[in-house]
Write an enzyme that holds these catalytic residues in place. Structure first.
Site, short mmCIF file in Angstrom:
data_model
loop_
_atom_site.label_atom_id
_atom_site.label_comp_id
_atom_site.label_asym_id
_atom_site.label_seq_id
_atom_site.Cartn_x
_atom_site.Cartn_y
_atom_site.Cartn_z
N ASP A 1 52.85 41.91 66.21
CA ASP A 1 52.67 40.83 65.23
C ASP A 1 51.43 41.17 64.42
O ASP A 1 50.66 42.08 64.78
CB ASP A 1 52.48 39.49 65.97
CG ASP A 1 52.22 38.32 65.01
OD1 ASP A 1 52.93 38.22 63.99
OD2 ASP A 1 51.32 37.51 65.27
N SER A 2 51.20 40.43 63.35
CA SER A 2 49.98 40.62 62.57
C SER A 2 48.75 40.22 63.38
O SER A 2 47.63 40.58 63.02
CB SER A 2 50.04 39.75 61.31
OG SER A 2 50.10 38.39 61.70
N CYS B 1 57.19 38.74 64.53
CA CYS B 1 56.54 38.20 63.34
C CYS B 1 57.63 37.96 62.30
O CYS B 1 58.35 38.90 61.93
CB CYS B 1 55.53 39.24 62.83
SG CYS B 1 54.75 38.82 61.27
N GLU C 1 44.14 32.24 64.17
CA GLU C 1 43.52 33.50 64.61
C GLU C 1 42.07 33.29 65.06
O GLU C 1 41.57 34.03 65.90
CB GLU C 1 43.55 34.54 63.49
CG GLU C 1 44.91 35.19 63.26
CD GLU C 1 45.31 36.17 64.36
OE1 GLU C 1 44.50 37.02 64.75
OE2 GLU C 1 46.46 36.07 64.83
N CYS D 1 57.05 30.78 61.83
CA CYS D 1 55.98 31.77 62.00
C CYS D 1 55.62 31.73 63.48
O CYS D 1 55.50 30.64 64.06
CB CYS D 1 54.78 31.39 61.14
SG CYS D 1 53.28 32.33 61.52
N HIS E 1 52.99 32.20 65.02
CA HIS E 1 51.72 31.56 65.37
C HIS E 1 51.90 30.05 65.63
O HIS E 1 51.11 29.45 66.35
CB HIS E 1 50.70 31.71 64.23
CG HIS E 1 50.04 33.05 64.14
ND1 HIS E 1 50.70 34.19 63.73
CD2 HIS E 1 48.77 33.44 64.41
CE1 HIS E 1 49.86 35.21 63.73
NE2 HIS E 1 48.69 34.79 64.14
N1 DGL Z 1 53.09 35.46 63.11
C1 DGL Z 1 53.39 35.87 61.76
C2 DGL Z 1 54.76 35.33 61.36
O1 DGL Z 1 55.56 35.04 62.24
C3 DGL Z 1 52.24 35.54 60.87
C4 DGL Z 1 52.20 36.32 59.61
C5 DGL Z 1 50.87 36.42 58.94
O2 DGL Z 1 50.07 37.23 59.41
O3 DGL Z 1 50.65 35.77 57.93
O4 DGL Z 1 55.09 35.20 60.20
#
Ligand code: DGL
Length: 275
Positions: A15-16, A78, A159, A191, A193
C-alpha cells in the site's frame, strides 16, 4: 526474469502506507500458515493526489522489490494503486497471481435500500478510468446512484498515527455529512486506510441520527480472492511450521513498527528500504 515460486514462498502485500494493514489482518485470518511481506510506500504517500503515471511507476518498483524478495503472489492493498496500476503490473508479470482492491460498488448496490450509495475514496481513485468503468457497469445493472466524495487529506492524517486526532473527526464530519444530506443509506470505504477510522465514521452517523447506514469494506473479500488464486495456482502453503511476517517501508522503520503494534498488535521485523 521472475524467481521460481513455490508454496513455501511469501505473499507480498503493499500500500502507499499503513492502510493495507486493514487488508493484511483479513489475509492473516484466512491464510494463517502463509509467510507475509508488507510493504508501506510511506516515503511516496499519499498516492491519492499524485498523477496516474507516478502511481504506476511506484507500483512497478514496489512489485519488482517484492519479487526480488521471493513473492509468490501480490496483493495490491490500495484502491488508488489498483485503479491506476494493476493493469500495468499484470502486463509486466502475466504469470504472477495478483489481487487488487477496488471500492465495493457491487456489494454496496446489493446492500442499499433506497438506491443511493456514497463512495469515500481518494481523488485519484475517483478519477481513474477503471473506477469510472466499474461505476458505469454497476449503475447500469442495478440503477444504483453513486455519490462520489474524495476525502482529500484524510490518508495523510491517518498516516500520522493518532486516530483520535480532532483533525480526523473534523474531516469525517466534513466528508460524510454531505453524503447523508443527499440521502445515502450505504457508504463504501473506498480506501484501505478508512477501516481504521470506522469508529469515527460511525460516530458521525450517530450524530446525524443515521446509525442505519451500511458501511462497505472489501478487505475480507480480497483475502478470499487471494485464497482462490493461490489454490488455482497450487501455491497455497501447507499447515505446518512457523510463519514469518516482515515489514518494509520507504518511510521510517519506527513509524511502520508502531503502526503494526497500534493497528494490529503485532511486532514484526521492519526494514527501511530505498526502492
Ligand atoms: N490506502 C490507499 C487506498 O486504498 C491510500 C492511497 C493514498 O495514498 O492516497 O486508496
Amino acid at each position: 526474469m521472475q524467481p521460481a515460486r513455490s508454496p513455501g514462498s511469501p505473499i507480498g502485500v503493499f500500500d502507499s502506507g499503513v492502510g493495507g494493514l486493514s487488508v493484511l489482518r483479513h489475509i492473516r485470518a484466512q491464510l494463517p500458515h502463509e509467510d507475509l511481506m508488507y510493504f508501506a510506500d510511506s516515503g511516496h504517500a499519499p498516492y491519492g493526489d499524485k498523477t496516474e503515471e507516478y502511481v504506476v511507476a511506484r507500483a512497478l518498483a514496489v512489485t519488482d522489490f517484492l519479487l526480488s524478495r521471493g513473492a509468490k503472489a501480490l496483493v495490491v492493498a490500495c484502491n488508488t494503486a489498483t485503479v491506476a496500476a494493476i493493469k500495468a503490473v499484470r502486463a509486466k508479470y502475466p504469470a504472477l497471481p495478483v489481487v487488487g482492491v477496488e471500492p465495493g460498488l457491487k456489494p454496496a448496490a446489493a446492500a442499499t435500500r433506497n438506491g443511493k450509495v456514497g463512495v469515500l475514496a481518494t481523488a485519484r481513485t475517483l478519477k481513474g478510468d477503471k473506477f469510472l468503468q466499474l461505476r458505469e457497469q454497476i449503475s447500469a445493472a442495478t440503477q444504483a446512484e453513486f455519490l462520489l466524495q474524495p476525502a482529500v487529506g484524510l490518508v495523510d492524517e491517518i498516516e500520522k498515527g493518532d486516530l483520535s486526532a480532532p483533525a480526523i473527526a473534523a474531516m469525517l464530519e466534513h466528508y460524510v455529512a454531505p453524503l447523508l444530506d443527499q440521502g445515502a443509506d450505504t457508504l463504501v470505504l473506498g480506501c484501505t486506510h478508512y477501516p481504521f477510522v470506522r469508529d469515527g465514521i460511525e460516530r458521525v452517523l450517530r450524530d446525524h441520527a443515521r446509525a442505519d447506514v451500511t458501511l462497505i469494506d472489501t478487505g475480507d473479500a480480497v483475502a478470499r480472492q487471494l485464497v482462490r488464486l493461490l489454490d488455482a495456482a497450487s501455491l497455497r502453503h501447507g499447515t505446518d511450521g512457523d510463519t514469518t511476517l516482515r515489514g518494509y517501508t520507504t518511510g521510517e522503520a519506527a513509524a511502520l513498527a508502531q503502526a503494526f503494534a497500534d493497528l494490529l498488535g503485532l511486532n514484526p521485523a521492519v526494514e527501511k528500504v530505498d526502492v
